[in-house]
Design an enzyme around this catalytic site. Sequence first.
Site, short mmCIF file in Angstrom:
data_model
loop_
_atom_site.label_atom_id
_atom_site.label_comp_id
_atom_site.label_asym_id
_atom_site.label_seq_id
_atom_site.Cartn_x
_atom_site.Cartn_y
_atom_site.Cartn_z
N PHE A 166 -33.19 22.70 -32.09
CA PHE A 166 -34.51 23.14 -32.58
C PHE A 166 -34.36 24.24 -33.62
CE2 PHE A 166 -38.40 21.41 -30.69
CZ PHE A 166 -37.88 20.53 -29.77
N ARG B 60 -23.65 17.39 8.35
CA ARG B 60 -23.45 18.40 7.31
C ARG B 60 -23.27 17.74 5.96
NH1 ARG B 60 -19.36 23.24 8.94
NH2 ARG B 60 -19.40 23.52 6.67
N TRP C 286 -33.47 41.15 -4.53
CA TRP C 286 -33.59 39.87 -5.25
C TRP C 286 -34.26 38.83 -4.35
CZ3 TRP C 286 -28.37 41.93 -5.59
CH2 TRP C 286 -28.19 42.73 -6.71
N ARG D 42 -29.86 23.22 -1.16
CA ARG D 42 -29.05 23.30 -2.39
C ARG D 42 -29.19 22.07 -3.28
NH1 ARG D 42 -23.98 26.42 0.16
NH2 ARG D 42 -24.71 28.50 -0.41
N GLU E 73 -29.15 30.89 -4.52
CA GLU E 73 -28.75 29.96 -3.44
C GLU E 73 -27.29 29.51 -3.54
OE1 GLU E 73 -31.68 26.95 -2.25
OE2 GLU E 73 -33.20 28.23 -3.15
N GLY F 166 -34.43 27.55 -35.62
CA GLY F 166 -35.28 28.76 -35.52
C GLY F 166 -36.39 28.59 -34.51
N GLY G 186 -24.44 38.96 -0.91
CA GLY G 186 -25.32 37.82 -1.19
C GLY G 186 -24.46 36.58 -1.12
N GLN H 193 -30.36 24.86 -29.75
CA GLN H 193 -29.56 24.75 -30.98
C GLN H 193 -30.16 23.72 -31.93
OE1 GLN H 193 -27.13 26.82 -31.40
NE2 GLN H 193 -26.38 26.06 -33.36
N1 COS Z 1 -23.18 24.73 8.02
C1 COS Z 1 -22.97 25.01 9.32
N2 COS Z 1 -22.00 25.88 9.74
C2 COS Z 1 -21.25 26.45 8.79
C3 COS Z 1 -21.41 26.20 7.41
C4 COS Z 1 -22.41 25.27 7.04
N3 COS Z 1 -22.62 24.99 5.76
N4 COS Z 1 -20.50 26.91 6.71
C5 COS Z 1 -19.79 27.60 7.60
N5 COS Z 1 -20.24 27.31 8.86
C6 COS Z 1 -19.70 27.84 10.12
C7 COS Z 1 -18.20 27.63 10.17
O1 COS Z 1 -17.88 26.36 10.71
C8 COS Z 1 -17.76 28.75 11.06
O2 COS Z 1 -18.05 28.42 12.40
P1 COS Z 1 -16.94 28.66 13.55
O3 COS Z 1 -16.63 30.13 13.48
O4 COS Z 1 -17.65 28.25 14.80
O5 COS Z 1 -15.78 27.81 13.18
C9 COS Z 1 -18.71 29.90 10.70
O6 COS Z 1 -19.88 29.26 10.17
C10 COS Z 1 -18.12 30.85 9.66
O7 COS Z 1 -17.76 30.07 8.52
P2 COS Z 1 -16.72 30.57 7.41
O8 COS Z 1 -15.49 31.11 8.08
O9 COS Z 1 -16.57 29.46 6.42
O10 COS Z 1 -17.51 31.81 6.78
P3 COS Z 1 -17.26 32.56 5.43
O11 COS Z 1 -17.73 33.94 5.60
O12 COS Z 1 -15.85 32.38 4.96
O13 COS Z 1 -18.27 31.77 4.44
C11 COS Z 1 -19.16 31.07 2.33
C12 COS Z 1 -18.08 31.82 3.09
C13 COS Z 1 -18.82 31.23 0.87
C14 COS Z 1 -19.12 29.57 2.70
C15 COS Z 1 -20.57 31.59 2.68
O14 COS Z 1 -20.58 32.99 2.72
C16 COS Z 1 -21.63 31.12 1.67
O15 COS Z 1 -22.06 29.97 1.66
N6 COS Z 1 -22.07 32.04 0.79
C17 COS Z 1 -23.12 31.79 -0.20
C18 COS Z 1 -24.44 32.16 0.35
C19 COS Z 1 -25.52 32.04 -0.63
O16 COS Z 1 -25.90 30.94 -1.00
N7 COS Z 1 -26.04 33.19 -1.06
C20 COS Z 1 -27.11 33.23 -2.00
C21 COS Z 1 -28.19 34.09 -1.48
S1 COS Z 1 -29.40 33.21 -0.62
S2 COS Z 1 -30.68 32.78 -2.06
#
Ligand code: COS
Length: 376
Positions: free
Chosen positions: A333, A306, A153, A237, A358, A335, A128, A331
């Site tokens: 409020f 971005r 979820w 977000r 998210e 009880g 996730g 706190q």
């Molecule tokens: N917007 C656009 N592109 C994005 C980006 C963004 N916000 N974040 C990363 N990218 C791109 C990167 O630039 C990279 O592209 P290139 O390979 O062309 O350079 C590619 O996507 C991979 O990015 P990265 O290497 O950062 O990937 P990771 O697996 O390390 O990402 C995080 C890690 C933590 C950033 C990601 O997994 C994340 O946001 N996780 C949370 C997700 C979430 O919110 N989950 C909740 C469930 S949904 S309700």
Amino acid sequence: MIPPRDLAWPFFSDEHRAFARDLEAWSARVAVFDDERDADTSVRAWVRALGEGGWLAPCARLDVRTLCIARETLAYRSALADFALAMQGLGSGAITLFGDAAMRDTYVPRVVAGEAIAAFALSEREAGSDVAALATTARRDGDGYVLDGEKTWISNAGIADLYVVLARTAPTGAKGLSAFVVDAGTPGLEVSERIATISPHPLGTLRFRACRVPAARRLGGEGDGFKIAMATLDLFRSTVGAAALGFARRAYDETRAHAGSRMLFGAPLAALQLTQAAIAEMATDIDASALLVYRAAWTKDTGAERVTREAAMAKLFATEAAGRICDRAVQLFGGRGVTQGEIVERLYRDVRALRIYEGASEIQKVVIARASMEGR
Ligand code: COS
């Protein structure tokens, strides 16, 4: 409710101010459809009412400030009203952003009218936070894809009419993911479980077993799924921060009223310096949250490609602050604060999930630290 002095901030246009005032008036007037024992019916009622009132239009326009105002205003009144609007936005956002004209025409008008309920299916039991580790597969087969796997979820699972689903079209990594729109009722898609939480809302597990989806229901290109998910999450977000702000403002207002009227030691609770310190910290947390949320929203709306860093800061700070504020309200409020049926008891439960969904607070810190190290 957004105080009039905040609406004077330069982040907002006259259109935003009018939207805030009109939605505030509507939400104060409308019947509240919140039955914790039957969240499905409540959310359906909210989606219909919001659609009929025209309040879901921002879900298609994707003006982030309007979405934030909507969530802040609705969360102040009702967690399920906020949830209903948020999910129409998150569930259809990827279609608006990345769908072709045919897909947008098929889905978005029905979502905005409140006639179809939308959902976003990313999380799995083992993935996730680490989106690139998703395991659900989408195997190309003739003019379509065959989906196998499990998503859990998932908000609106069980009542949604459409799901945006992230699945793996190549064996590994972020570049192996693609996004699809899957209609509820598609053979091979089953809601295998409903999940009960501390703040009841429709939530469940989806099982895909040889579920066939036409290739025309793929969003963007094959392999674009990770970026589609990230771009959609970046946009929404800040709105999670805005919902947190709505809950926090309600807890703050309830606390101020209580502190002014509850007598102890021969004076109102508000006369105690420890209460004053709590109220001062709540007020400062609220203003700091609002500034971060609307900074992120404004940055996106005024053309930034971005807003990963700004949105992560807004969500991290506002959801953590709202947790502190609702806890303090309970706190003060005493009880009454832990008594079922009290507003602050409900807020305390409603606000908790926002630090998790998210992108958990820990993930926002990873995102902010990475951006900081890269000098962004
Ligand atoms: N917007 C656009 N592109 C994005 C980006 C963004 N916000 N974040 C990363 N990218 C791109 C990167 O630039 C990279 O592209 P290139 O390979 O062309 O350079 C590619 O996507 C991979 O990015 P990265 O290497 O950062 O990937 P990771 O697996 O390390 O990402 C995080 C890690 C933590 C950033 C990601 O997994 C994340 O946001 N996780 C949370 C997700 C979430 O919110 N989950 C909740 C469930 S949904 S309700």
